[in-house]
Motif scaffolding. Sequence first.
Motif, short mmCIF file in Angstrom:
data_model
loop_
_atom_site.label_atom_id
_atom_site.label_comp_id
_atom_site.label_asym_id
_atom_site.label_seq_id
_atom_site.Cartn_x
_atom_site.Cartn_y
_atom_site.Cartn_z
N GLN A 11 0.85 -1.18 0.00
CA GLN A 11 0.00 0.00 0.00
C GLN A 11 0.89 1.23 0.00
OE1 GLN A 11 -3.83 -0.14 2.12
NE2 GLN A 11 -2.96 -1.89 3.21
N GLY A 12 0.37 2.34 -0.46
CA GLY A 12 1.11 3.59 -0.43
C GLY A 12 2.20 3.70 -1.48
N GLY A 13 2.15 2.85 -2.52
CA GLY A 13 3.14 2.95 -3.58
C GLY A 13 4.52 2.48 -3.19
N ASN A 14 4.61 1.55 -2.24
CA ASN A 14 5.91 1.09 -1.73
C ASN A 14 6.52 -0.10 -2.46
OD1 ASN A 14 6.32 2.99 0.36
ND2 ASN A 14 4.84 1.91 1.63
N ALA A 15 5.85 -0.66 -3.44
CA ALA A 15 6.34 -1.89 -4.07
C ALA A 15 7.73 -1.70 -4.68
CB ALA A 15 5.36 -2.40 -5.12
N GLN A 16 7.95 -0.63 -5.43
CA GLN A 16 9.24 -0.44 -6.08
C GLN A 16 10.36 -0.27 -5.06
OE1 GLN A 16 9.88 -0.48 -9.66
NE2 GLN A 16 11.81 -0.96 -8.63
N ALA A 17 10.13 0.49 -4.00
CA ALA A 17 11.15 0.68 -2.96
C ALA A 17 11.46 -0.65 -2.27
CB ALA A 17 10.70 1.71 -1.94
N ALA A 18 10.44 -1.47 -2.03
CA ALA A 18 10.67 -2.78 -1.43
C ALA A 18 11.49 -3.66 -2.37
CB ALA A 18 9.34 -3.45 -1.09
N ASP A 35 4.38 -4.57 -14.94
CA ASP A 35 3.32 -3.85 -15.62
C ASP A 35 2.95 -2.69 -14.70
OD1 ASP A 35 1.29 -3.11 -17.37
OD2 ASP A 35 -0.14 -4.60 -16.61
N ARG A 36 3.06 -1.48 -15.19
CA ARG A 36 2.80 -0.30 -14.36
C ARG A 36 1.47 0.36 -14.74
NH1 ARG A 36 7.26 0.84 -11.40
NH2 ARG A 36 9.20 -0.12 -12.12
N TYR A 37 0.88 1.03 -13.75
CA TYR A 37 -0.35 1.77 -14.01
C TYR A 37 -0.06 2.93 -14.95
CZ TYR A 37 -2.75 -0.74 -10.27
OH TYR A 37 -3.33 -1.72 -9.49
N GLY A 38 -0.95 3.12 -15.90
CA GLY A 38 -0.82 4.22 -16.84
C GLY A 38 -1.74 5.38 -16.46
N LYS A 39 -1.62 6.44 -17.21
CA LYS A 39 -2.44 7.63 -16.99
C LYS A 39 -3.92 7.26 -17.11
CE LYS A 39 -2.90 12.39 -18.44
NZ LYS A 39 -2.29 13.49 -19.18
N GLY A 40 -4.70 7.71 -16.13
CA GLY A 40 -6.14 7.48 -16.14
C GLY A 40 -6.57 6.12 -15.60
N GLU A 41 -5.62 5.27 -15.21
CA GLU A 41 -5.98 3.97 -14.64
C GLU A 41 -6.22 4.12 -13.13
OE1 GLU A 41 -4.32 0.37 -17.11
OE2 GLU A 41 -2.65 1.56 -16.30
N THR A 44 -1.97 4.82 -9.11
CA THR A 44 -1.12 5.98 -9.38
C THR A 44 -0.23 5.70 -10.58
OG1 THR A 44 -1.08 6.50 -7.02
CG2 THR A 44 0.64 7.50 -8.38
N GLU A 45 -0.22 6.63 -11.52
CA GLU A 45 0.57 6.46 -12.74
C GLU A 45 2.03 6.14 -12.39
OE1 GLU A 45 1.62 8.77 -16.92
OE2 GLU A 45 0.40 9.78 -15.41
N GLY A 46 2.54 5.06 -13.00
CA GLY A 46 3.92 4.64 -12.80
C GLY A 46 4.11 3.65 -11.67
N SER A 47 3.11 3.50 -10.79
CA SER A 47 3.24 2.52 -9.72
C SER A 47 3.03 1.11 -10.29
CB SER A 47 2.27 2.81 -8.57
OG SER A 47 0.93 2.66 -8.99
N ASP A 64 1.20 -2.66 -6.18
CA ASP A 64 0.81 -1.51 -5.36
C ASP A 64 -0.70 -1.47 -5.42
OD1 ASP A 64 3.21 -0.16 -4.46
OD2 ASP A 64 3.60 0.36 -6.55
N SER A 65 -1.35 -1.71 -4.30
CA SER A 65 -2.81 -1.70 -4.31
C SER A 65 -3.32 -0.27 -4.46
CB SER A 65 -3.36 -2.29 -3.01
OG SER A 65 -4.78 -2.20 -3.01
N PRO A 66 -4.20 -0.05 -5.43
CA PRO A 66 -4.77 1.29 -5.58
C PRO A 66 -5.91 1.53 -4.58
CG PRO A 66 -5.62 -0.13 -7.28
CD PRO A 66 -4.61 -0.94 -6.50
N ILE A 67 -6.28 0.50 -3.86
CA ILE A 67 -7.40 0.57 -2.91
C ILE A 67 -6.84 0.53 -1.49
CG2 ILE A 67 -9.49 -0.60 -2.12
CD1 ILE A 67 -9.61 -1.83 -5.00
N GLU A 68 -7.30 1.44 -0.64
CA GLU A 68 -6.91 1.42 0.77
C GLU A 68 -7.62 0.26 1.46
OE1 GLU A 68 -4.89 3.37 2.77
OE2 GLU A 68 -4.12 4.32 0.94
#
Length: 134
Positions: A11-18, A35-41, A44-47, A64-68
């Motif tokens: 959560q919180g966009g931490n996958a790449q740092a991990a 596979d990264r999220y794109g614009k409008g998905e 967060t774009e790039g996560s 990276d879960s987009p849902i809390e």
Amino acid sequence: MPHATPFLMFQGGNAQAALDLYFATFPDSGLLSVDRYGKGELGTEGSIKTARFTVCGSEFMCSDSPIEHAFSFTPSSSIFVEFEAADALDSTFGVLSKGGEVLMPLDDYGFSRRFGWLTDRFGVSWQLSLPLAR
């Protein structure tokens, strides 16, 4: 034939740092595909939407879960890593425990010559072991 792969949801966009931490810490580890999220998905774009990677030669997936969610990782599900040398175990324990929580400090608990259990700063639980002489 079904195939099971451990999956880590950050959560919180931490996958790449991990992943960066794990790849820098463990041998035979690296990214297989991403596979990264794109614009409008939804995310967060790039996560990371989904990634396949290896740690010590074992395959995992993550996102990276987009849902809390009201949940995160739990120590009852952990990644168990056996080492051949105490100095490598100690070094890895030090790196992973920085900013995390030590659940069982490094010691001889009888089932292993040297063992430690921790949760890293991303919430992922690790059991690091130096097996008894085989």
